[in-house]
Structures are given as C-alpha cells and as structure tokens.
Design an enzyme around this catalytic site. Structure first.
Site, mmCIF file in Angstrom:
data_model
loop_
_atom_site.group_PDB
_atom_site.id
_atom_site.type_symbol
_atom_site.label_atom_id
_atom_site.label_comp_id
_atom_site.label_asym_id
_atom_site.label_seq_id
_atom_site.Cartn_x
_atom_site.Cartn_y
_atom_site.Cartn_z
ATOM 1 N N ASP A 118 66.669 8.818 70.806
ATOM 2 C CA ASP A 118 67.809 8.367 70.054
ATOM 3 C C ASP A 118 68.731 7.782 70.989
ATOM 4 O O ASP A 118 70.043 7.323 70.652
ATOM 5 C CB ASP A 118 68.377 9.735 69.566
ATOM 6 C CG ASP A 118 67.969 10.449 68.557
ATOM 7 O OD1 ASP A 118 67.273 9.652 67.727
ATOM 8 O OD2 ASP A 118 68.047 11.464 68.249
ATOM 9 N N LYS A 153 60.087 7.613 57.644
ATOM 10 C CA LYS A 153 60.470 7.928 58.939
ATOM 11 C C LYS A 153 60.382 9.414 58.882
ATOM 12 O O LYS A 153 61.327 10.084 58.374
ATOM 13 C CB LYS A 153 61.986 7.787 59.515
ATOM 14 C CG LYS A 153 62.387 7.920 60.632
ATOM 15 C CD LYS A 153 63.809 7.470 60.926
ATOM 16 C CE LYS A 153 64.326 8.038 62.182
ATOM 17 N NZ LYS A 153 65.531 7.357 62.698
ATOM 18 N N ASP A 209 60.722 12.770 60.535
ATOM 19 C CA ASP A 209 61.350 13.409 61.646
ATOM 20 C C ASP A 209 61.406 14.993 62.029
ATOM 21 O O ASP A 209 60.739 15.654 61.234
ATOM 22 C CB ASP A 209 63.073 13.421 61.659
ATOM 23 C CG ASP A 209 63.835 12.834 62.920
ATOM 24 O OD1 ASP A 209 63.350 13.696 63.630
ATOM 25 O OD2 ASP A 209 65.047 12.571 62.589
HETATM 26 C C1 GLA Z 1 67.222 12.471 64.573
HETATM 27 C C2 GLA Z 1 66.440 10.975 64.678
HETATM 28 C C3 GLA Z 1 67.397 10.019 64.277
HETATM 29 C C4 GLA Z 1 68.017 10.299 62.888
HETATM 30 C C5 GLA Z 1 68.770 11.689 62.958
HETATM 31 C C6 GLA Z 1 68.874 11.959 61.423
HETATM 32 O O1 GLA Z 1 68.242 12.753 65.504
HETATM 33 O O2 GLA Z 1 66.087 10.988 66.186
HETATM 34 O O3 GLA Z 1 66.891 8.860 64.640
HETATM 35 O O4 GLA Z 1 67.082 10.085 61.928
HETATM 36 O O5 GLA Z 1 67.847 12.724 63.177
HETATM 37 O O6 GLA Z 1 69.626 13.157 61.184
#
Ligand code: GLA
Length: 706
Positions: free
Chosen positions: A507, A441, A443
């Site tokens: 989110d 994932k 980010d």
């Molecule tokens: C972002 C992502 C979330 C999560 C957080 C972790 O906000 O969108 O899904 O992974 O970071 O810090």
C-alpha cells in the site's frame, strides 16, 4: 552394503540422493559434469562416527526421526491417542521419473505411509513436498510436518525477511555458527512480517557472487522456517506450515500434504538464484495463463477512496484512457453502505445510493474507451455493521464465547462453513457472470486471531478453503485476471500465484520505499507480477513528496499502474504520466521477459540499481536510484552484468531528473554523449557513476550495436 544413489539435474545444479535405510540428500549444489560412480558417491561421503555419541551414523534424512537417533527437530510430530508418537519409517520403494524422485516409506506399526517427492526442473528450481497417509483404523493427530533439506556446513549466513504493513520485504542477515535460526508466522496469512523465505550461503554472498541456496515455502498461512546447526556442525533447513493445537487430525485413510518447499541453488550469487525463480514463475506457475501483455492499470483507491460518484468515476476513466491506461479498476466503496472502513464487508450488492443506475453503464464506458474493467472485493471478511452480520452471526471465524479484537473494524468469515463459501461464490459469480468484468482485485485486510471452525483450531483449513474458493471461481471464469492483495503485500507466495495473476506489492506508493520493497520482492518474483503504481506527488502513506521522474522510473520496473485521481491532475503532470506509461509499454516486452540483475554499486548505502537484460542480450533497461545523500563526493563506477561480453553496446540516458546538472560542474561524459563499450567492459570495468540528488533516479537504455 552401499546405498542406492539417485540424481536430479537442472541446467546448473544437481542433487544427489542416497537411499539406504533412509533417504538423505548427499549433495545439492553446482552441477557435476564429469560423472561419478554410485559406489564411490556413497563411500566418499561415508562419515566418521565420533566417540561419546550413538554408535551408528545418523544421516540428516528428508524426514528426520527421533526413533532413528535424530536428536534435532523431527520431520513429523504426531500421535494416536498418545501412541505412535515417534514413528520409524522404512523405505518401501523409490521411483525416479525424468526430473522427479518419489520415495515411499511406511511405519507398519503406526500404520502410516510417508511419500516424499523431489523435483528439480530445467530452471534449477527444486520442489520438495511430503504426504502422510494414515492407513490405520484409528485417527492420527499431526502436530508438525516439515520438509527438511540438509545444507552444507559452509552455508553459514541467512538472509531473511521481515516487514510490516506499508514496509514489506525488508531484509536482514544473520550469521549462524551454532544453534540456529527460527522464524514463525502466526498471523493466518502469508504475512507482511515474514514472507516465507530464506536465502543461505557462505557469509558475504552477494548479488553477483557466491554460492546461494534460496528457499520459499509456498503457503498462505501460518508457517515456520528454521535452520539448525547440529552439535556435529551439520546444518539443515526446515520449512513447514505451522499447525495450531489439534487442528490436523487424520481420520483413517486420510492424508495430509505439506506445502511445497521451493529451492534453488546458484553459484552466481543472488542474481543467479532469482533468475531461476523468475523463470520458474514464468514458465511453470504462470505458464500460458498470462498470454497477453500486462495492461497498465489505474486503480481508483488513492484517487477517491470511498467517494464514489459514477459520473465522476467515468470522467476518471476518460482521463485515464487519454494517459494510456489499459485497465481501469474500481476499488473499495462501490457496495451497499460502504462509506468508510467501518461497515458493509459481506454485503456484496451494488450500493443503490451511489450507483442508482447500477454499474453496467460505467463498465460499458470503460470498455468503450478501450480499457479492461476491474472490481475490488474482500470476500473473506465481514463488518459487524453489515446485513450479513445481522443475519449470520454464526458465520464468523471465531471461538464461541470469546471476544476477539477487530482488525480494520472487521472479522474473518469461516470459509470452511459450506454455507459461507457457497454465499461468497454466488456473490462473486453473480458479478462475473452478470457484468463484463475482466479483473478482480481480491483483498484480505486483517490478520486471523481466532481461526476456529466448530470451535476447533482451523487456520490450516481456512487457507485451504480460501484456495478452493478462488479455484472454483477461476474454473468458472478462467479469463478473469485476479490480483492477490492483503492490505498491500500480506499474501504474496507461489501457492496463491498458482491461482492468481499478480500481487499488490504494498500500500506504500512512496517511490523511495517502493524501491526497497520491490527489490526485496524481486528475489523470488519477476517484475510482471509486481503491481507497481505511480502514486500522487504527495505520498499518502509517508507524506513525503517525490518528483514524477522518481515515481515514474520506480513504477516502470513492475506491472505498472497509476494510483491517483487523473481528473484532479494538472496537464503538465498528465503529460508526464503519459510519458512513463508509454515508456513502460515500449519496454514491457523486455521488462516482463528479461533477466533481472540487482546491481552492486560502490556506494550501496546510498544507491540502488537494477538492470533488466533481454533474453537475447540485445538490450537492457537500467535504473539507478539515489536513495540518500552520497557518502563521498564521487560515487565510483557503475558495472552492469548480464550482457554479451564480446558485443558492443551503446548507452543512452532515457530519463533523468530535471535538476541533475544544477549543483555539479559536470556529469560523466557519457551522460551528454552516448558511450560505446563491450558487454565485458560494462561487467568488469564499468562507467563513471552520475552525481545525483537524494531521492532521484536515472534511467538508461543499453542497446546492441555490433
Ligand atoms: C487495502 C488495499 C488497498 C485498497 C484498500 C481498500 O488496504 O491494499 O489497495 O484496496 O484495501 O479498502
């Protein structure tokens, strides 16, 4: 002298290009089936020349130039130490091969070569890009370089995007009769605010009706999208990467290519357009990179946040597997000193306090349960409070002597510094080589304020360096799937999808908000790339509470997952999660290959619906969501397009809220006894809408019976 005529054809659309002194799209619309002669094509559209203007006709070319009398926004702006600021390109050759036309032109004086490529594929998706090459012996500074496509005068309404964190892909319509429309993104990533796309058509175009031209700029950085209505009524679309002052400087022999502008024409409204984009994404962008069914996720973030205890996480994995989860992702909080969001980004080493025995045991446990294992990274970022920052203060993406605001307490790293990219590659490669990791994932949680490399503007370079880093990793680890996440849906575009596999759409796991977000995203992206998770009953972003049925049905229509702690879940809820996970598995072959139809409902302020129809029209899955209180006491009829008009189908209720019959005398008859109707009936006449409470959903299966 008549111009040369070239055409590109898709299944349903056609583009006719006229090439004379410049290249001009004469027509981009519904495919013509009865032929035309090149001579007539140019003469039929030869324009009048009004009085009081230039004495010549000025086409809206693929690269409008002031030097040729084009007074609107030019296709290229730049200069060489103040000279060659208004280039005039002369066409030197045009090549057509299959679905592609390449037009090459040169400005001998400025020593610039412009190559424009147009490609219209079998899915009716047009790709436009341009390359500028500096073949002179001096540098050339580029300030703007846009793809330009003219649109017919009847395209007088724009459907555009806006949004923010936890509210991505919101839409608004603007009628454009004079002047125009402009949208700029300067946040350094694709952005939650302005997903780089527009849809245009004749005012009132709808899901199922009207001519629509959809446009998406595949670029993960600053961008500008504009529609201009010229004083003579002609209109044009421009889409470009937005350059910061001085950042594009072409050394002799250097070139620059615009991001690709993707377009699609449909005369069956937005559903036709999005179907073209979905097919293109499936066959051209993802291709065989995604060969197996998309595994159902459990992501630990909203379940435990930064509280990582390997024994507990293993328990979560055990429970997740029992629910039917197929991929288990350990989110933020696993690396050195990362106990909250104020520290540690950059220190990509396992936190020995939390994981004294490392993570191999956890990964094995997940695999033994039959699930894939995924791990969260945010490679481009750094916290002040980190080892990396204390060692390499100069690795920041910044301008010396300036302070810059942090975002989520973090800064961005300068990926154009080869040492930075090498470090990040080494760290990521270490994890993917050392451990059996199936999924990353990736980010990116903050916006870019000072994209400075050696103090020079470098927002564009930062995006390219990000692509290069991902590409390098993918090359070495081709079997690892990558999710593009940027605080939810801040980096969602086709260019990033070329090197990743899915997006974290938002989110926001509040099912009601998700309905809108997923709808907005569905115009350009098929369900299988849309990460959609069932969140906790009590949404962490809106504090609203939703039934499992609404949460389950909403997450069903994407790449499904769970975003919660299954250990702290009651047995009853676990049974329900299992139900939706298995429903998703049962229907995912259809959901991830079918045609998506956003439904036009009679009470569209209060209701929203979507149908995904199997490519062979043998069945469909439909959801209807009651977003708010119905406007009237009855909600009209439900019409579902896309099925075979001549065939007979049965409609079954697959899932409905427990309380559906509570405060009504009775629901429509078909809710109790399956009804059988033809595809034509469903599309034209419909079935009576159920009466639903606000914030609830109904799931229907439509199956062919003869
Ligand atoms: C972002 C992502 C979330 C999560 C957080 C972790 O906000 O969108 O899904 O992974 O970071 O810090």
């Amino acid at each position: 002298m008549s111009n040369e005529i070239y055409t590109l054809s898709g299944e349903q659309s056609q583009l006719i290009l006229s090439v004379g002194e410049v290249a001009e799209i004469l027509y981009y619309g519904k495919k013509l089936h009865h032929g035309f002669s090149s001579h007539n094509a140019s003469s039929a559209l030869r324009r009048a020349i009004p009085y009081g203007r230039l004495d010549v006709d000025v086409p809206v070319s693929l690269n409008p130039q002031l030097a040729r009398g084009s007074f609107g926004s030019p296709g290229l702006e730049g200069h060489c130490n103040g000279l060659n600021w208004s280039p005039e390109f002369k066409i030197v050759c045009v090549e057509q091969k299959d679905h592609q036309i390449v037009v090459e032109s040169c400005d001998e004086r400025a020593k610039l070569k412009l190559t424009i490529t147009l490609k219209l594929d079998q899915y009716d998706v047009l790709q436009v890009s341009q390359t500028l090459n500096n073949y002179g012996d001096k540098g050339y500074s580029v300030t703007r370089f846009a793809n330009t496509v003219p649109l017919p005068e009847r395209a007088n309404e724009v459907l555009s995007y806006f949004g923010r964190w936890v509210k991505e892909f919101q839409q608004t319509r603007t009628v454009i009769s004079a002047a125009g429309f402009i949208q700029e993104n300067r946040r350094g990533r694709t952005s939650h605010e302005h997903y780089p796309a527009l849809m245009l058509g004749k005012q009132g175009f709808s899901e199922q009706e009207g001519e629509v031209w959809g446009a998406h700029l595949a670029w993960s950085g600053n961008h500008r999208m504009r529609v201009d209505v010229k004083a003579d009524g002609r209109r044009l679309l421009q889409a470009e990467a937005l350059y910061l002052p001085g950042e594009i400087y072409l050394q002799p022999q250097q070139s620059i290519t615009t991001p690709t502008l993707y377009m699609s024409y449909s005369n069956t409204g937005l559903n036709g357009m999005s179907d073209h984009f979905h097919q293109h994404v499936r066959h051209e962008i993802l291709g065989n990179r995604v060969a197996k069914p998309r595994p159902v996720h459990l992501n630990t973030w909203e379940g435990i946040y930064f509280q990582h205890d390997p024994d507990y996480i293993m328990q979560m994995a055990t429970e997740a597997a029992a629910i039917g989860v197929e991929r288990f992702i350990v989110d933020d909080g696993w690396f050195k000193g990362r106990n909250d969001d104020t520290s540690s980004l950059g220190d990509w080493f396992i936190d020995a306090d939390k994981y004294p025995n490392g993570i191999a045991g956890l990964i094995d446990h997940v695999h033994q349960l039959g699930m894939e294992f995924g791990l969260w990274f945010e490679p481009e970022m750094i916290n002040k409070h980190s080892d990396l920052y204390s060692q390499h203060l100069d690795w920041l993406l910044a301008v010396a002597d300036y302070d810059q605001p942090t975002g989520r307490h973090q800064y961005a790293l300068d990926l154009q510094n080869p040492k930075v990219s090498a470090y990040l590659f080494e760290r990521l490669d270490h994890f993917l080589s050392q451990y059996d990791i199936d999924y990353v994932k990736w980010d990116m949680n903050r916006e870019i304020v000072q994209p400075g490399h050696n103090d020079m503007a470098a927002g564009d370079g930062q995006v390219h360096a990000y692509y290069e880093l991902v590409d390098k990793l993918v090359e070495k680890h081709p079997d690892v799937d990558i999710e593009s996440c940027a605080a939810g849906g801040g980096r969602i575009d086709y260019e990033v999808l070329k090197r990743t596999h899915r997006f974290w759409a938002s989110d926001n796991n509040d099912a009601l908000e998700r309905q809108q977000i997923q709808k907005g995203m569905s115009y350009f992206f098929p369900p299988e790339v849309m990460g959609a998770h069932i969140g906790a009953e009590h949404s962490h972003t809106t504090r609203r509470t939703h039934t499992l049925s609404l949460r389950g049905i909403t997450a069903l229509f994407g790449h499904m997952g769970l975003e919660l702690d299954p250990v702290k879940t009651s047995d009853e809820d676990k049974r329900a999660y299992r139900h939706y996970v298995s429903l998703h598995k049962q229907w995912r072959p259809l959901l991830h290959t079918g045609r998506t139809y956003r439904l036009t409902l009679d009470d569209e302020c209060a209701q929203q619906g979507v149908a995904v129809v199997a490519p062979d029209q043998s069945n469909a899955l439909v959801s209807i969501t009651q977003l708010a209180m119905s406007t009237y006491s009855l909600s009209g009829v439900l019409r579902i397009p896309g099925l075979n008009e001549e065939k007979l189908y049965r409609i079954d209720v697959l899932d409905k809220p427990a309380l559906l019959d509570d405060i009504v005398n009775c629901q429509p008859e078909w809710m109790y006894q399956p009804v059988e109707v033809t595809g034509e009936w469903l599309a034209q006449v419909g079935i009576a809408m159920p009466l639903m409470d606000p914030e609830s959903a109904v799931l229907l299966a439509i199956s062919l019976i003869g």
